[in-house]
Design an enzyme around this catalytic site. Structure first.
Site, PDB file in Angstrom:
ATOM      1  CB  SER A   1      -3.598  -1.783   0.008  1.00 43.86           C
ATOM      2  OG  SER A   1      -4.016  -3.133  -0.337  1.00 43.86           O
ATOM      3  CE  LYS A   2       4.242  -4.979   0.596  1.00 45.79           C
ATOM      4  NZ  LYS A   2       4.148  -5.711  -0.117  1.00 45.79           N
ATOM      5  NE  ARG A   3      -2.499  -7.339   2.675  1.00 47.29           N
ATOM      6  CZ  ARG A   3      -3.847  -7.038   2.285  1.00 47.29           C
ATOM      7  NH1 ARG A   3      -4.621  -7.427   2.249  1.00 47.29           N
ATOM      8  NH2 ARG A   3      -3.777  -5.817   4.175  1.00 47.29           N
TER       9      ARG A   3
END
Ligand code: GLU
Length: 508
Positions: A266-268
């Protein structure tokens, strides 16, 4: 157009940054289309008006342009199936929803958000933590199945908001063939009655994707594995609308996983582990937050494309570094894996380093110039091109050219003289003063410079080896960089003399 003409599509919802998984979907579509002389369509799936994000559509096109994966048909290059933006196709979908109502495969539902919430709360149990609107519950809700024809008509005439839902059959097994996964089956009892047409008259993704894949004559639908649970609804729609014979072939592409293999990247994860996940910088228009992209981090588009191809596909040969043209030739869906592909940032950088080596120095100069500008270093193109030839081997990302090559443009701010201070002697000072003074009369080439250096060292009775590191540190600032006489030849005698003198002031 002949009936076998391959037509594939990428169908993004423009809601934010373009994840590398999305670009990989684009790539596989693109490669497949090129391989079969087909057509690659880009359709904007923007039926969810609540998720409209200004600039997101433009950004998708920019990312694709950067990667060199531009579609053959899109809102920017209309083909025979325009419009290519679903919000502009709104009027098309209702007829199909009505066709489904007539054939009994769909029904009106009038439940308010509060009523839906109530149903979920009432039916929630530890075994069934997320009760669905389905064959078990539809009988308790306010819909055309429970209210009857007359009441339904009355409510509609009164202007009561409603949605149209698919009526998923009970006790059936839905089969379909996936090009990567083989035979897939889903039990209808666990599939919910998805909304097809929303209260605002917009179709949901489920209805729109099927209608548009049909109308746009899509022959192969490739998308991420996360869409697999939606497939049974889509298969039912293809069947109920009477289009089963035209259904595209499916391929659900493997997920791209976190480096440790634990779940989808994910972007995170990118933020947490310090690497990009989006193709290009994305600025959230609401918060102003900027998320770095592969482009801005200093990846070449051809390297980005190459590393994406290797996430979930293999060519079946040793070679790993490929151009887009080579990928077009080699690509086949049969070699796409079922299992998720772990993202490895070090490997990603290796691909970039490999492509940097294959890239012409003049082109690299135009690509790295902005990174020098950002550091307020004026890099004249012809000189920069020559510098690049000396340092490219060491560079993994484009900004590495600045760290590896800064000293070609300016004297090191704080040369690490401590590293040579311990072994310094007046003889060495004398050596460097003499050699520096002689530079103006030596041809500015590697061999001549080294010969004069060796000769003087011998004459002074100092080991050449004891002088090389000091010279490097004086010119470069530290223990790195290409051949030291290449550096002298490149920066010229005046700069060399200045740097030697500045260091001697501190050493003597
Ligand atoms: N609009 C969907 C998305 O945002 C497309 C999924 C599909 O390709 O069917 O990914």
């Amino acid at each position: 157009m002949n009936a076998n003409h391959v037509r594939v599509r990428f169908a993004p919802s423009p809601t934010g940054g373009l994840h590398l998984g999305g670009v990989r979907t684009v790539l596989f579509n693109y490669l497949f289309a090129r391989k079969y002389n087909g057509t690659f369509v880009l359709r904007i799936e923007d039926t969810d008006q609540g998720r409209f994000v200004p600039g997101a559509e433009e950004y998708i096109f920019d990312c694709l342009d950067w990667c060199g994966l531009s579609p053959d048909e899109s809102v920017r290059k209309e083909g025979p199936y325009a419009p290519y933006r679903q919000s502009e196709r709104k009027a098309i979908y209702r007829d199909y929803a009505e066709q489904l109502l007539e054939s009994g495969h769909a029904y009106y539902a009038f439940d308010t958000p509060a009523e839906l919430e109530q149903m979920r709360n009432d039916l929630r149990t530890p075994e069934n933590p997320a009760p669905q609107y389905d064959h078990r519950t539809r009988g308790m809700m306010r819909n055309s199945l429970t209210l009857g024809e007359e009441e339904t008509r009355r409510l509609i005439l009164e202007g009561t908001p409603y949605v149209i839902r698919i009526k998923v059959p009970e006790n059936e097994t839905i089969h379909f063939h996936d090009m990567i996964r083989g035979d897939i089956h889903h039990e209808t009892n666990v599939v919910d009655d998805k909304v097809l047409l929303k209260a605002d008259g917009m179709p949901t993704y489920h209805l729109a994707v099927v209608v548009d894949d049909y109308l746009m004559k899509i022959t192969h639908a490739f998308r991420g594995e996360e869409w697999l649970p939606s497939a049974p609804v889509h298969i039912l729609l293809w069947q109920y609308l009477g289009w089963k014979a035209h259904m595209p072939q499916w391929a659900h592409l493997p997920l791209i996983l976190k480096p440790d293999g634990n779940g989808k990247l994910s972007k995170r994860d990118g933020d947490r582990l310090g690497f990009p996940v989006f193709a290009m910088d994305w600025t959230d228009p609401k918060t102003g937050e900027v998320t770095t992209g592969f482009r801005e981090r200093g990846f070449l588009p051809e390297a980005f494309v190459n590393l994406l191809a290797m996430l979930g596909w293999n060519p079946g040969i040793e070679q790993e570094v490929f151009s887009l043209e080579e990928l077009c030739e080699l690509f086949s869906m049969e070699r796409v894996h079922k299992g998720g592909a772990k993202f490895d940032y070090e490997k990603a950088k290796w691909f970039n380093q490999q492509h940097i080596q294959r890239t012409d120095n003049a082109r690299l100069a135009t690509l790295v110039a902005p990174f020098f500008e950002k550091e307020n270093i004026t890099a004249e193109p012809e000189y920069l091109t020559r510098v690049i030839g000396l340092i490219k081997e060491r560079c993994h990302l484009l900004p590495d050219f600045v760290t590896q090559g800064r000293f070609f443009f300016e004297a090191p701010a704080q040369p690490d003289l401590e590293a040579v201070k311990g072994k310094w002697s007046p003889g060495k000072t004398e050596f460097f003063r003499t050699w520096a003074a002689s530079l103006d009369s030596i041809a500015p080439d590697h061999e001549a410079l080294e010969a004069s250096f060796t000769e003087l060292a011998t004459a002074k009775g100092i080991k050449k080896g004891d002088l090389m590191l000091p010279l490097r540190i004086m010119l470069v600032g530290g223990k790195f960089g290409p051949g030291v006489f290449d550096i002298v030849a490149m920066i010229g005698s005046a700069a060399t003399q200045q740097r030697i003198e500045a260091a001697l002031v501190q050493l003597a």
